[in-house]
Scaffold this active site. Sequence first.
Site, mmCIF file in Angstrom:
data_model
loop_
_atom_site.group_PDB
_atom_site.id
_atom_site.type_symbol
_atom_site.label_atom_id
_atom_site.label_comp_id
_atom_site.label_asym_id
_atom_site.label_seq_id
_atom_site.Cartn_x
_atom_site.Cartn_y
_atom_site.Cartn_z
ATOM 1 N N SER A 109 91.045 37.078 55.195
ATOM 2 C CA SER A 109 90.635 38.470 55.304
ATOM 3 C C SER A 109 90.770 38.924 56.754
ATOM 4 C CB SER A 109 89.204 38.645 54.768
ATOM 5 O OG SER A 109 88.921 40.000 54.520
ATOM 6 N N GLU A 208 97.762 40.041 50.442
ATOM 7 C CA GLU A 208 96.578 40.213 49.587
ATOM 8 C C GLU A 208 95.698 41.277 50.215
ATOM 9 O OE1 GLU A 208 93.081 39.295 50.068
ATOM 10 O OE2 GLU A 208 93.458 38.988 52.196
ATOM 11 N N HIS A 277 90.804 37.584 47.597
ATOM 12 C CA HIS A 277 89.409 37.957 47.394
ATOM 13 C C HIS A 277 88.965 37.888 45.933
ATOM 14 C CE1 HIS A 277 90.136 39.751 51.387
ATOM 15 N NE2 HIS A 277 88.824 39.763 51.551
#
Length: 306
Positions: A109, A208, A277
């Site tokens: 992330s 992502e 995630h």
Amino acid sequence: MVRAERLQVGDLVALVSPSGASDGGRVAATVAALEGWGLRVRLGEHAAGRHLFFAGTDEQRLADLNGALRDPEVRGVFCLRGGYGMQRIVDRVDFGAVRDDPKVVIGFSDVTALHLALWREAGLVTVHGPTAGQFERGAASVTVRAARRAVMQAEPVTVPADAEELTYGVRVEGVAEGTLLGGNLVMLATTVGTRHALATEGAILLLEDVDEEPYRIDRMLVHLRRAGWFDGVRGIALGQFTNCVDRNPHYPPVVDVLREQLAGLGVPVLGGLPIGHGDEQVAVGLGVHARLDAATGTLKVGPAVR
């Protein structure tokens, strides 16, 4: 390309929060999991702290991270949280310490900014894998087992596309081989124009994201394409695009945006990879050789450690 030595029972690992603040229960779950692997754990002084959006001030978070990178006893650095904040301190990371003593570094992330910087500054292979929130899933979970394998075993991993994943239907046939790079789309896009922007020639690009409306995904992909960022890319590995929805029923779903923007690149594309995630994720090395095969629906990634 520089691989750190794999973690072994008895090694010391540091838990740091270079971005957002972490819940105390999640920190405890991470400590328990790592100790269950036989590792010794040191918690950064400000790892469980809180300041504005962050786990501490920029100086505090940077001190924890650099302290871990400089300590010869520490063999692995686990990032406890994504969120936001890594880009505020990334230019002051001690890359000299990384070059002198490569360590295992894992996170995802917002930690994508750190992955990019370590690759660009030191050629360090890092691990795109879980932060503290994911270790709560327990030792038997796919997420935790895959993370352990990635940091403690010098073996390749094959990630099959999962038909249950939202992006599974985004696919362009073909086979591609190259260096797996990338991570969180927002972080990749906001790095363009900085010294840590990826050189994507010969890469298989991992993408992502989470909580981004489809038009925002479209905007970022258009920006990257206009910047020439996809030139020379050999393949696209699509991970999870979690909660990337729009409440307007007339707007297209994110899979349509991804298909429209990526299908015309002229390279193989494989969606449905459980990386990101989602409910579970598979940890993979960044900076290592990978083979994407859209026909078999697999991404084979070289070992992240030696």
